[in-house]
Scaffold this active site. Sequence first.
Site, mmCIF file in Angstrom:
data_model
loop_
_atom_site.group_PDB
_atom_site.id
_atom_site.type_symbol
_atom_site.label_atom_id
_atom_site.label_comp_id
_atom_site.label_asym_id
_atom_site.label_seq_id
_atom_site.Cartn_x
_atom_site.Cartn_y
_atom_site.Cartn_z
ATOM 1 N N CYS B 13 -18.577 3.510 -5.127
ATOM 2 C CA CYS B 13 -17.653 4.289 -5.945
ATOM 3 C C CYS B 13 -16.823 3.352 -6.808
ATOM 4 O O CYS B 13 -16.482 2.272 -6.362
ATOM 5 C CB CYS B 13 -16.721 5.101 -5.052
ATOM 6 N N PRO B 14 -16.483 3.762 -8.009
ATOM 7 C CA PRO B 14 -16.771 5.077 -8.621
ATOM 8 C C PRO B 14 -17.986 5.068 -9.547
ATOM 9 O O PRO B 14 -18.118 5.975 -10.355
ATOM 10 C CB PRO B 14 -15.505 5.320 -9.429
#
Lengths: 179, 75
Positions: B13-14
């Site tokens: 992430c992200p």
Amino acid sequence: MKITEHPLYKKVIKDAWSYWTGAVLLAVLNISLFIVSGKPWGITGAFANWGAWIYKSLGGHPETWAYYSNPDHAKALTEQSFFTNTLSVQNIGIIVGALLAALLASQFKIKKLKSWKQVAAAAIGGLLMGYGARIAYGCNIGAFFSGIASMSLAGWLFAIFIFIGAWIGSKLLVKVFMT
Amino acid sequence: MAEYRLDCLGEACPIPLLKTQKKMAEMKVGDIIIVEIDHSCAMKNVPEWARKEGYNVEIEEVDDGQWEIIIEKNK
């Protein structure tokens, strides 16, 4: 019925807990840790000790460093070992606990390296975070979470700069990894 | 009615969310994207974003710690 189809297994073991559940558990556990060990939760202090112990075993003198002139830090070199240093044992607990959670949910997977750019970014980021955590006397657990819970002004200052750092970091991330 | 595959295996992430958003902006209405992920937090934030946009979302666990998020650009 297979245990993996039981609704309770799905709710507790398989699916992610809500942010609220996590927040309440973290708060209760940090208070418990504070009562038992006399110190709130921290992580990166142990890494400094691990480095210092290795350096010492190779013939170095970390006890002369400014960091270990602090009597609380010096204890790690004079009277504690890996198994009596609470921070070190807690960190092993984090790793074993995370592994257990992933295994119980059948989500354990060895991930492939996507690119050398990713490896380099992880290494540079890790070194910067480690260095930053030591000169700030804590990471987002020791300085931020435990700091604010202890009503420390340093914790709130840390919070402001986490947001600034995360903002700059996300811009860098997009520049480096999204092109 | 094109179908796209987005390989986000090994990405944390992200990045999976950002790549999905970028790809979906280029897609036409009616197209489908299959996002391959092995980062459990992407299983939360990618569908969350897509549902908030009003898209149809399905998650499939294809292997231990590996998922496919199927999103239809239905509008």
